[in-house]
Design a protein around this motif. Structure first.
Motif, PDB file in Angstrom:
ATOM      1  N   GLN A   1     -42.678  29.116  -6.839  1.00  0.00           N
ATOM      2  CA  GLN A   1     -41.350  29.081  -7.011  1.00  0.00           C
ATOM      3  C   GLN A   1     -40.608  29.918  -5.758  1.00  0.00           C
ATOM      4  N   ILE A   2     -41.118  31.133  -5.489  1.00  0.00           N
ATOM      5  CA  ILE A   2     -40.637  31.891  -4.415  1.00  0.00           C
ATOM      6  C   ILE A   2     -40.415  30.993  -2.998  1.00  0.00           C
ATOM      7  N   ALA A   3     -41.883  30.471  -2.874  1.00  0.00           N
ATOM      8  CA  ALA A   3     -41.711  29.800  -1.612  1.00  0.00           C
ATOM      9  C   ALA A   3     -40.783  28.742  -1.404  1.00  0.00           C
ATOM     10  N   ALA A   4     -40.542  27.930  -2.640  1.00  0.00           N
ATOM     11  CA  ALA A   4     -39.543  26.873  -2.605  1.00  0.00           C
ATOM     12  C   ALA A   4     -38.242  27.348  -2.280  1.00  0.00           C
ATOM     13  N   HIS A   5     -37.855  28.422  -3.059  1.00  0.00           N
ATOM     14  CA  HIS A   5     -36.650  29.006  -2.949  1.00  0.00           C
ATOM     15  C   HIS A   5     -36.263  29.623  -1.375  1.00  0.00           C
ATOM     16  N   ALA A   6     -37.297  29.959  -0.638  1.00  0.00           N
ATOM     17  CA  ALA A   6     -37.193  30.600   0.508  1.00  0.00           C
ATOM     18  C   ALA A   6     -37.408  29.138   1.527  1.00  0.00           C
ATOM     19  N   GLY A   7     -37.507  28.061   0.961  1.00  0.00           N
ATOM     20  CA  GLY A   7     -37.504  26.823   2.017  1.00  0.00           C
ATOM     21  C   GLY A   7     -38.956  26.691   2.729  1.00  0.00           C
ATOM     22  N   VAL A   8     -39.789  27.371   2.341  1.00  0.00           N
ATOM     23  CA  VAL A   8     -41.273  27.232   2.978  1.00  0.00           C
ATOM     24  C   VAL A   8     -42.287  26.844   1.988  1.00  0.00           C
ATOM     25  N   SER A   9     -43.429  26.510   2.674  1.00  0.00           N
ATOM     26  CA  SER A   9     -44.547  26.089   1.788  1.00  0.00           C
ATOM     27  C   SER A   9     -45.273  27.094   1.350  1.00  0.00           C
ATOM     28  N   LYS A  10     -46.033  27.315   0.407  1.00  0.00           N
ATOM     29  CA  LYS A  10     -46.882  28.347  -0.230  1.00  0.00           C
ATOM     30  C   LYS A  10     -47.698  28.931   0.791  1.00  0.00           C
ATOM     31  N   PRO A  11     -48.583  27.956   1.662  1.00  0.00           N
ATOM     32  CA  PRO A  11     -49.194  28.502   2.725  1.00  0.00           C
ATOM     33  C   PRO A  11     -48.640  29.499   3.784  1.00  0.00           C
ATOM     34  N   VAL A  12     -47.456  29.008   3.906  1.00  0.00           N
ATOM     35  CA  VAL A  12     -46.685  29.799   4.898  1.00  0.00           C
ATOM     36  C   VAL A  12     -46.265  31.205   4.117  1.00  0.00           C
ATOM     37  N   LEU A  13     -45.991  31.091   3.025  1.00  0.00           N
ATOM     38  CA  LEU A  13     -45.409  32.546   2.444  1.00  0.00           C
ATOM     39  C   LEU A  13     -46.939  33.343   2.377  1.00  0.00           C
ATOM     40  N   TYR A  14     -47.923  32.827   2.152  1.00  0.00           N
ATOM     41  CA  TYR A  14     -49.114  33.648   2.150  1.00  0.00           C
ATOM     42  C   TYR A  14     -49.522  34.129   3.508  1.00  0.00           C
ATOM     43  N   ARG A  15     -48.946  33.463   4.520  1.00  0.00           N
ATOM     44  CA  ARG A  15     -49.132  34.000   5.936  1.00  0.00           C
ATOM     45  C   ARG A  15     -48.715  35.123   6.244  1.00  0.00           C
ATOM     46  N   TYR A  16     -47.595  35.481   5.421  1.00  0.00           N
ATOM     47  CA  TYR A  16     -46.850  36.759   5.484  1.00  0.00           C
ATOM     48  C   TYR A  16     -47.231  37.715   4.497  1.00  0.00           C
ATOM     49  N   PHE A  17     -47.641  37.192   3.382  1.00  0.00           N
ATOM     50  CA  PHE A  17     -47.805  38.104   2.188  1.00  0.00           C
ATOM     51  C   PHE A  17     -49.403  37.625   1.419  1.00  0.00           C
ATOM     52  N   ALA A  18     -50.196  38.301   1.406  1.00  0.00           N
ATOM     53  CA  ALA A  18     -51.743  37.809   1.325  1.00  0.00           C
ATOM     54  C   ALA A  18     -51.668  37.701  -0.155  1.00  0.00           C
ATOM     55  N   ASP A  19     -51.015  38.096  -0.926  1.00  0.00           N
ATOM     56  CA  ASP A  19     -50.804  37.750  -2.402  1.00  0.00           C
ATOM     57  C   ASP A  19     -49.563  38.479  -3.195  1.00  0.00           C
ATOM     58  N   LYS A  20     -49.335  38.226  -4.348  1.00  0.00           N
ATOM     59  CA  LYS A  20     -48.197  38.543  -5.028  1.00  0.00           C
ATOM     60  C   LYS A  20     -47.959  39.917  -5.161  1.00  0.00           C
ATOM     61  N   SER A  21     -49.217  40.603  -5.170  1.00  0.00           N
ATOM     62  CA  SER A  21     -49.285  42.313  -5.146  1.00  0.00           C
ATOM     63  C   SER A  21     -48.422  42.958  -3.568  1.00  0.00           C
ATOM     64  N   GLU A  22     -48.894  42.167  -2.684  1.00  0.00           N
ATOM     65  CA  GLU A  22     -48.338  42.430  -1.372  1.00  0.00           C
ATOM     66  C   GLU A  22     -46.851  42.185  -1.318  1.00  0.00           C
ATOM     67  N   LEU A  23     -46.471  41.149  -2.053  1.00  0.00           N
ATOM     68  CA  LEU A  23     -44.807  40.639  -2.114  1.00  0.00           C
ATOM     69  C   LEU A  23     -44.241  41.699  -2.996  1.00  0.00           C
TER      70      LEU A  23
END
Length: 223
Positions: A42-64
């Motif tokens: 949901q965060i990835a969709a809100h940011a307008g990126v794919s989930k893999p792209v989000l994980y490229r910058y944050f390894a997991d939810k803990s890092e975010l």
């Protein structure tokens, strides 16, 4: 060649930090809109990126969670410091800090819940402690300035700041969990009255030879 490589690394690092900041801001907006239990997709969709792209910058939810928590600490401090800086009397300092904090968490309850109450987060670093450290350090600078302006030892500033932050954070957490059973104004007045008993000796101590230590001794013996 080495200089070119270092330059590219520096530019990439700068780009990565900028992108992380943008995604953190998008995550904060998603949490505000969708609630503290928001999922990574949901965060990835809100940011307008794919989930893999989000994980490229944050390894997991803990890092975010850590990034959001650090930003939350900055927002809390941004709310408190200007409010405190506008007042001059010590009791008003306590009242302003408390009211600014309560107003902030009441206006942003989803962010507060996301940062403070996340049972499924692997906490490699305690971001709540980081928030307390950040806010207490900022408040301690203000207390220290006030103490020094009265010719008193500023050593009390940091423990006082941590005491105020811990006390108000704990009561504020209860207040939110109980869905604000009393008004913010009433709660702020209760907390200020309680805390003021411990701070009101500043003016008196400034007039006593020996400062705070002499005032404490005087109080202990009831003179």
């Amino acid at each position: 060649m080495k200089g070119d490589t270092d330059g590219r690394k520096g530019r990439w690092a700068g780009h990565r930090e900028q992108r992380r900041a943008e995604l953190t801001a998008a995550a904060i907006e998603a949490i505000r809109e969708l609630g503290p239990e928001v999922a990574m997709d949901q965060i990835a969709a809100h940011a307008g990126v794919s989930k893999p792209v989000l994980y490229r910058y944050f390894a997991d939810k803990s890092e975010l969670w850590l990034a959001v928590g650090q930003q939350s600490a900055a927002m809390v401090l941004d709310a408190i410091v200007p409010a405190v800086a506008r007042v001059r009397e010590e009791r008003d300092v306590i009242a302003a800090a408390i009211d600014a904090y309560l107003a902030h968490i009441a206006a942003d309850p989803n962010i507060y819940q996301f940062v403070v109450h996340q049972p499924d987060i692997a906490r490699h670093r305690d971001v709540v402690t980081d928030v307390v450290d950040t806010v207490a350090s900022g408040l301690a600078r203000i207390f220290g300035d006030r103490l020094r302006a009265r010719g008193l030892d500023s050593g009390a500033a940091l423990p006082w700041a941590y005491g105020v932050v811990g006390y108000v954070q704990s009561v504020g957490d209860w207040w939110l969990r109980q869905q604000q059973p009393i008004s913010r104004e009433a709660l702020g007045d209760y907390l200020t009255t309680f805390l003021w008993g411990g701070v009101s000796g500043i003016k008196h101590a400034a007039d006593i030879p020996g400062g705070l230590a002499a005032y404490q001794e005087e109080t202990r013996h009831g003179t």
